[in-house]
Design a protein around this motif. Structure first.
Motif, PDB file in Angstrom:
ATOM      1  N   ILE A 174       9.783 -52.074 -98.153  1.00 26.44           N
ATOM      2  CA  ILE A 174       8.909 -52.595 -97.102  1.00 26.44           C
ATOM      3  C   ILE A 174       7.692 -53.226 -97.762  1.00 26.44           C
ATOM      4  O   ILE A 174       6.919 -52.540 -98.446  1.00 26.44           O
ATOM      5  CB  ILE A 174       8.452 -51.491 -96.142  1.00 26.44           C
ATOM      6  CG1 ILE A 174       9.650 -50.905 -95.402  1.00 26.44           C
ATOM      7  CG2 ILE A 174       7.438 -52.039 -95.141  1.00 26.44           C
ATOM      8  CD1 ILE A 174       9.284 -49.754 -94.479  1.00 26.44           C
ATOM      9  N   SER A 175       7.532 -54.522 -97.570  1.00 25.30           N
ATOM     10  CA  SER A 175       6.330 -55.209 -98.035  1.00 25.30           C
ATOM     11  C   SER A 175       5.210 -54.937 -97.041  1.00 25.30           C
ATOM     12  O   SER A 175       5.337 -55.235 -95.853  1.00 25.30           O
ATOM     13  CB  SER A 175       6.577 -56.714 -98.146  1.00 25.30           C
ATOM     14  OG  SER A 175       5.354 -57.405 -98.295  1.00 25.30           O
ATOM     15  N   SER A 195      15.524 -49.481 -99.673  1.00 30.36           N
ATOM     16  CA  SER A 195      14.958 -50.590 -98.908  1.00 30.36           C
ATOM     17  C   SER A 195      13.463 -50.681 -99.185  1.00 30.36           C
ATOM     18  O   SER A 195      12.758 -49.673 -99.235  1.00 30.36           O
ATOM     19  CB  SER A 195      15.221 -50.414 -97.411  1.00 30.36           C
ATOM     20  OG  SER A 195      16.574 -50.656 -97.116  1.00 30.36           O
ATOM     21  N   GLN A 226       7.488 -55.804 -93.255  1.00 25.77           N
ATOM     22  CA  GLN A 226       8.912 -56.037 -93.053  1.00 25.77           C
ATOM     23  C   GLN A 226       9.693 -55.568 -94.275  1.00 25.77           C
ATOM     24  O   GLN A 226       9.154 -55.507 -95.387  1.00 25.77           O
ATOM     25  CB  GLN A 226       9.196 -57.527 -92.831  1.00 25.77           C
ATOM     26  CG  GLN A 226       8.612 -58.106 -91.561  1.00 25.77           C
ATOM     27  CD  GLN A 226       8.930 -59.586 -91.422  1.00 25.77           C
ATOM     28  OE1 GLN A 226       9.345 -60.241 -92.380  1.00 25.77           O
ATOM     29  NE2 GLN A 226       8.750 -60.116 -90.231  1.00 25.77           N
ATOM     30  N   ILE A 227      10.976 -55.263 -94.062  1.00 25.20           N
ATOM     31  CA  ILE A 227      11.870 -54.984 -95.178  1.00 25.20           C
ATOM     32  C   ILE A 227      12.226 -56.307 -95.833  1.00 25.20           C
ATOM     33  O   ILE A 227      12.746 -57.226 -95.185  1.00 25.20           O
ATOM     34  CB  ILE A 227      13.138 -54.256 -94.703  1.00 25.20           C
ATOM     35  CG1 ILE A 227      12.774 -52.863 -94.203  1.00 25.20           C
ATOM     36  CG2 ILE A 227      14.171 -54.178 -95.817  1.00 25.20           C
ATOM     37  CD1 ILE A 227      13.940 -52.092 -93.620  1.00 25.20           C
ATOM     38  N   THR A 228      11.926 -56.418 -97.116  1.00 26.25           N
ATOM     39  CA  THR A 228      12.140 -57.682 -97.836  1.00 26.25           C
ATOM     40  C   THR A 228      13.354 -57.648 -98.748  1.00 26.25           C
ATOM     41  O   THR A 228      13.853 -58.714 -99.146  1.00 26.25           O
ATOM     42  CB  THR A 228      10.901 -58.037 -98.659  1.00 26.25           C
ATOM     43  OG1 THR A 228      10.563 -56.928 -99.509  1.00 26.25           O
ATOM     44  CG2 THR A 228       9.716 -58.356 -97.749  1.00 26.25           C
ATOM     45  N   SER A 229      13.835 -56.469 -99.108  1.00 26.80           N
ATOM     46  CA  SER A 229      15.054 -56.375 -99.918  1.00 26.80           C
ATOM     47  C   SER A 229      15.623 -54.975 -99.774  1.00 26.80           C
ATOM     48  O   SER A 229      14.906 -54.023 -99.452  1.00 26.80           O
ATOM     49  CB  SER A 229      14.780 -56.681-101.396  1.00 26.80           C
ATOM     50  OG  SER A 229      13.912 -55.718-101.963  1.00 26.80           O
ATOM     51  N   SER A 230      16.925 -54.857-100.028  1.00 27.45           N
ATOM     52  CA  SER A 230      17.615 -53.570 -99.929  1.00 27.45           C
ATOM     53  C   SER A 230      18.714 -53.510-100.988  1.00 27.45           C
ATOM     54  O   SER A 230      19.902 -53.575-100.684  1.00 27.45           O
ATOM     55  CB  SER A 230      18.212 -53.376 -98.528  1.00 27.45           C
ATOM     56  OG  SER A 230      17.208 -53.287 -97.547  1.00 27.45           O
ATOM     57  N   VAL A 248       3.947 -51.894-101.784  1.00 30.19           N
ATOM     58  CA  VAL A 248       5.181 -51.766-101.022  1.00 30.19           C
ATOM     59  C   VAL A 248       5.465 -50.284-100.774  1.00 30.19           C
ATOM     60  O   VAL A 248       4.895 -49.399-101.423  1.00 30.19           O
ATOM     61  CB  VAL A 248       6.401 -52.404-101.733  1.00 30.19           C
ATOM     62  CG1 VAL A 248       6.194 -53.901-101.936  1.00 30.19           C
ATOM     63  CG2 VAL A 248       6.669 -51.710-103.069  1.00 30.19           C
ATOM     64  N   SER A 255       3.683 -58.048 -95.223  1.00 26.95           N
ATOM     65  CA  SER A 255       4.336 -58.603 -94.031  1.00 26.95           C
ATOM     66  C   SER A 255       4.809 -57.537 -93.059  1.00 26.95           C
ATOM     67  O   SER A 255       5.261 -57.864 -91.956  1.00 26.95           O
ATOM     68  CB  SER A 255       5.537 -59.457 -94.446  1.00 26.95           C
ATOM     69  OG  SER A 255       6.515 -58.664 -95.110  1.00 26.95           O
TER      70      SER A 255
END
Length: 362
Positions: free
Chosen positions: A81-82, A79, A87-91, A62, A85
């Motif tokens: 980023i995985s 934040s 994409q941002i997966t958690s923040s 990540v 994917s």
């Protein structure tokens, strides 16, 4: 080796792992990045997220972003980023105005400077659970210090070096350098600008172990390069080499393979002597990342609404291949990191995050 990739394998944006099997032997996995745009030999993904800093976590695959409080989305967070994917997966909430980030080399801890509360907050990984924090104090005239730069010692995940600065003051690096063990400062510190024996320690880098520390002055025309010794008592200044660099606002980067310090302005210096080791031919206002494991240096800059990524031979200082052009980049890059076998990521000033992967990284 050439391979035919079924359409289904490139239908989703993100990173896949590719292995080769021959004679009952399977190779180590290599990252294969699928983007939603790109060009010859590379793929690219743009993520609409403002960030102050970015670091790579190779263990958990990540990237971490420090998102300022004024950002349109995910303000005051770290934040995640995985890369699987893109994409941002958690923040998760980080505190007030997270800025400088540093990750321990075992991916156990992430440290974040919180400019709004004059602190450093540590998070345990990969959960990003809040751990210890420590206050950075204040200047008696100008107010609270913040972490202008923050670095975790190699092989010592509980030890950090922090250079202290004051917001809104020029030059800002007034607080000097402090070494912390967890939340405890070591007693011997280096004074900052204007003090006897002080300096403008703007950007920090540890050497090959936790006894050597380097810094540069990127705030005035001195363009100093500093070498320091760290022991259990704290940090002391060994040498101040003036006129080493050029272009303000740069950062320095140490590579343990070449044992050289590289700067965003294209200069390389041997920290054992302070002598120049070479220079990359680049335009102004680039940021860079060295990687001796693939003998490459990568620079990214912005001009006329497009970003240009240029690869160099790390030891010969010569360009490799043709530059990669990323269109529709309206702000200048501020940080760039390596990830995976063949990936780069960079953030832009109050702009987006860009993930890039492809053959040109090898």
């Amino acid at each position: 080796m050439n391979a035919s990739i079924p359409a289904a394998d490139v239908a989703s944006v993100g990173v896949d792992q590719v292995t080769v099997t021959a004679s009952a032997t399977t190779s180590a996995p290599q990252t294969f990045f699928v983007g939603n745009s790109g060009g010859s030999g590379f793929a690219e993904v743009e993520i609409d997220q403002e960030a102050n800093d970015i670091v790579n976590d190779p263990v958990n695959n990540v990237l971490y972003l420090s998102v300022p409080g004024a950002a349109p989305t995910n303000g005051n967070t770290i934040s995640v980023i995985s890369l699987a994917s893109a994409q941002i997966t958690s923040s998760p909430f980080a505190g007030s105005n997270p800025d400088a980030l540093a990750i321990s080399d075992d991916s156990a801890f992430l440290y974040a400077g919180l400019d709004g509360t004059a602190q450093v907050q540590r998070f345990t990984l990969p959960s990003l659970t809040t751990d210890i924090s420590y206050s950075l104090g204040r200047n008696s005239t100008f107010g609270p210090y913040h972490a202008l730069d923050l670095q975790v010692a190699p092989g010592a995940p509980h030890t950090t070096a922090v250079t202290l600065a004051v917001t809104g003051v020029s030059p800002s690096a007034d607080g000097g350098v402090v070494i912390y063990d967890d939340a405890n400062p070591r007693p011997t510190t280096l004074p900052g600008f204007g003090a006897v024996g002080g300096g403008l320690f703007d950007s920090l880098q540890w050497g090959s172990d936790d006894t050597a520390l380097y810094a540069d002055n990127n705030e005035d025309s001195g363009d100093d390069f500093y070498t320091m010794t760290v022991n259990l008592s704290g940090v002391t200044l060994d040498n101040d080499y003036s006129g080493t660099f050029s272009d303000n606002e740069r950062r320095i980067h140490y590579d343990s393979g070449t044992k050289l310090v590289y700067a965003d302005d294209g200069h390389a210096v041997d920290p054992s002597s302070g002598n120049p080791a070479g220079q990359f031919s680049i335009a102004a206002n680039n940021v860079m990342v060295p990687d001796s494991t693939i003998d490459r240096a990568f620079f990214v800059g912005e001009s006329s609404g497009a970003a240009t990524i240029t690869a160099f031979d790390l030891t010969k200082f010569t360009t490799i291949g043709s530059p990669i052009m990323i269109p529709s980049v309206s702000e200048f890059p501020t940080r760039i990191v390596r990830w995976g076998n063949n990936g780069l990521a960079f953030i832009t000033f109050q702009g987006e995050v860009y993930l890039v992967g492809g053959n040109f990284v090898h």
